[in-house]
Scaffold this active site. Sequence first.
Site, mmCIF file in Angstrom:
data_model
loop_
_atom_site.group_PDB
_atom_site.id
_atom_site.type_symbol
_atom_site.label_atom_id
_atom_site.label_comp_id
_atom_site.label_asym_id
_atom_site.label_seq_id
_atom_site.Cartn_x
_atom_site.Cartn_y
_atom_site.Cartn_z
ATOM 1 C CB THR B 151 -1.006 -0.046 1.122
ATOM 2 O OG1 THR B 151 -0.391 -0.137 2.407
ATOM 3 C CG2 THR B 151 -1.837 -1.039 1.104
ATOM 4 C CE LYS B 177 0.416 -3.296 3.336
ATOM 5 N NZ LYS B 177 -0.283 -2.421 4.285
ATOM 6 C CB THR B 188 -1.784 -1.549 8.554
ATOM 7 O OG1 THR B 188 -2.332 -1.032 9.440
ATOM 8 C CG2 THR B 188 -2.483 -1.857 7.140
ATOM 9 C CD GLU B 271 2.760 5.814 6.351
ATOM 10 O OE1 GLU B 271 2.471 6.811 6.928
ATOM 11 O OE2 GLU B 271 1.869 5.127 5.621
ATOM 12 C CG ASN B 398 0.240 8.864 8.638
ATOM 13 O OD1 ASN B 398 -0.529 8.060 8.393
ATOM 14 N ND2 ASN B 398 1.575 9.051 9.000
ATOM 15 C CB THR B 403 -11.043 8.849 5.097
ATOM 16 O OG1 THR B 403 -11.513 10.117 4.965
ATOM 17 C CG2 THR B 403 -10.207 8.738 6.235
#
Lengths: 403, 403
Positions: B151, B177, B188, B271, B398, B403
Amino acid sequence: MNALSTSQLPVGFQASGSTCGIKVSGKPDLALFVSDRDATAAGVFTTNKVCGAPVIVSKQRVPSTVARAVIINSGNSNAATGEPGIQDAKRMTLALAEQLGCDTKSVCVCSTGVIGVPLPMPLILNGIPHGIQSLGTSDKHFLEAATAMMTTDTFPKLTSMDVAVAGGTVRVSGACKGAAMIAPNMATMLSVMMTDAQLTPAQCDSALRFGVDRTFNCISVDGHMSTSDTVLLLANGAVGGSLTDADFAKVREAIQQVCQKLATDIIRDAEGADHFITIDVTGMETREAAYRMAQEIADSALVKTAIAGGDPNWGRIVSAAGYAHVDFDTAFVSLHINGTEVYRAGIPVPFDAAALSKQLKTNRDVHLQLAVSGGPCSGNESVRFWTSDLTQEYVRLNSEYTT
Amino acid sequence: MNALSTSQLPVGFQASGSTCGIKVSGKPDLALFVSDRDATAAGVFTTNKVCGAPVIVSKQRVPSTVARAVIINSGNSNAATGEPGIQDAKRMTLALAEQLGCDTKSVCVCSTGVIGVPLPMPLILNGIPHGIQSLGTSDKHFLEAATAMMTTDTFPKLTSMDVAVAGGTVRVSGACKGAAMIAPNMATMLSVMMTDAQLTPAQCDSALRFGVDRTFNCISVDGHMSTSDTVLLLANGAVGGSLTDADFAKVREAIQQVCQKLATDIIRDAEGADHFITIDVTGMETREAAYRMAQEIADSALVKTAIAGGDPNWGRIVSAAGYAHVDFDTAFVSLHINGTEVYRAGIPVPFDAAALSKQLKTNRDVHLQLAVSGGPCSGNESVRFWTSDLTQEYVRLNSEYTT
């Protein structure tokens, strides 16, 4: 019960804020709070195993029925300084006690600022006489004391409230500092609460814990529990005589209100924050379960960055509650963001994301309401928690702060 | 036990990565892993109460002795989608099972991506035949499958290791991932581990849990536990026959090594991160106590921002360990940052802060060693934990993710 327009000290209390030279900026760094008679006192302290020397010393001096003063320096936390740090903290209280003419045990001490650097004791000891000369009872004196407690705070935090009881009108006043390293139990925050009401040691302790549990322990900026957190309550009984149960309930409520104003002021002053976030978790079987869920939402970097970006990313909010080790069932969970329902009974509710995003971007205040309405662990308990968002400015401030 | 220069599949496994159109970017979003014979399988899943539909479905299918395939889509997590989401997850496994000619119960499913949006089932169902046609055994096929799981990852994560056992050379391979919403238990993150060794269901389960506990459960980017985390291990027994205890120990070690390479790759891809931080907590009575202390250090926003800024702010590190609810005594604690002792027996050690700061600013890798050498809760247990720093870029990413 009335909030006062300017913050004023209760009867029999004096305060001062002065400059002894710890801060290289030359800003005020020494605060004194003094009662003219023995006060009942209680304290609540950080539970961090790595706690500052002043915490160790003050913990030994409350509960008390002979409390007279609190001495606070900013600019240096006297934490992680070993046994010499403890001796320095004791010397601060001894010096003030001698000059006030009271016992050392009647003085509590707090320090806030950089960790791991020995206190510049000559500066503090030289500064105490000037601090004593500067004592006074006016709102200006109270403001100066609150100002001298500040570190990265951008505004002084103090408030007062009057309560009518059978014997007269008593006052509850409090000052605090804090803007980062804020987490429940507690924060890099110091607070001195004062009242001229007469409280027994048990009343003093229970009223303080009741208030702190619902306010200072329900705020989080970054989830980092500090080494120095201290809230002290001094009740000198100058007004009103002993309290009826009903009057004690009123005073306890005023103490909670004063704590709440100070605690939410810390969140309003949170480092680099753009949003003030109120989180309500309702419908749980226990207050503890609701608290854990609210705290996980408040501490989630992904929730905090989403709100910083004005993104109504409800998935991050619900999933944060999901890892709070509470065995609820999502089929009974709903979530409102600023009054808009976005999630109901475990599935998304269609909503106008663009409108809600715009609302988040243009309002500082955000309200998250997570409601559980049945299933395991549900009931009638609720918790309100306050936090701030996580911005690039927070990271910049805390990356560039030099040890 | 040898790491391989390119990541290759074990005997009897095929993989593919293809594009079914979930991602608007047109990047690959459908990964298949298929065993040509029944495999023993075990799984470890998120403990989040708000878990994705694929987690609910896959949990029901392991442990297994008839596992044949794993189907993974990226771009949509099928989480917080209620009962229809569960039906969609089951339909994915049914479609693949029918076309492979195996039972639905032999197929596990994972999804990762946006939360709360129904899966585009026509795209997935149309994509499965192409995914099957694309299956192959080469390192290129394995790489494509790992790529289709991504992702916000910036590179695919896969690795393989060969282990000589009595019956031949078995291989352990894994892909995963993950780059954010990473926390222990877990992230995640999705991972598929495969081996051609023959494992009993009990061996499969214990080897996977042993490896995951020491790797995927010892990483944290932002402390946010995801709704979708899944690690699956398929052992198809194509090579070597049943294992001796000594050989099982070797295979278990290889599984841990493969998990560790994948887990640390997630942290290397965190990230917005500038630093890769390894935290060792040693000298505790229990592994759990050491783990809690390491985790609090890893999750502290103030520790992470200090390292982002190249600041050897040891006070933040020690105080984070202090709120881990472990009753240690600071008089027995020391801390090294990149080999430099900064704190010993509860007090600061003078060190060249400018030199250490420069070293932090010019090296991506950071090593924090918190050692307890006596006092309450001390002993011989230790934990290694990995995390990343917290940068303005993390917040930007972030805040702006929509969304």
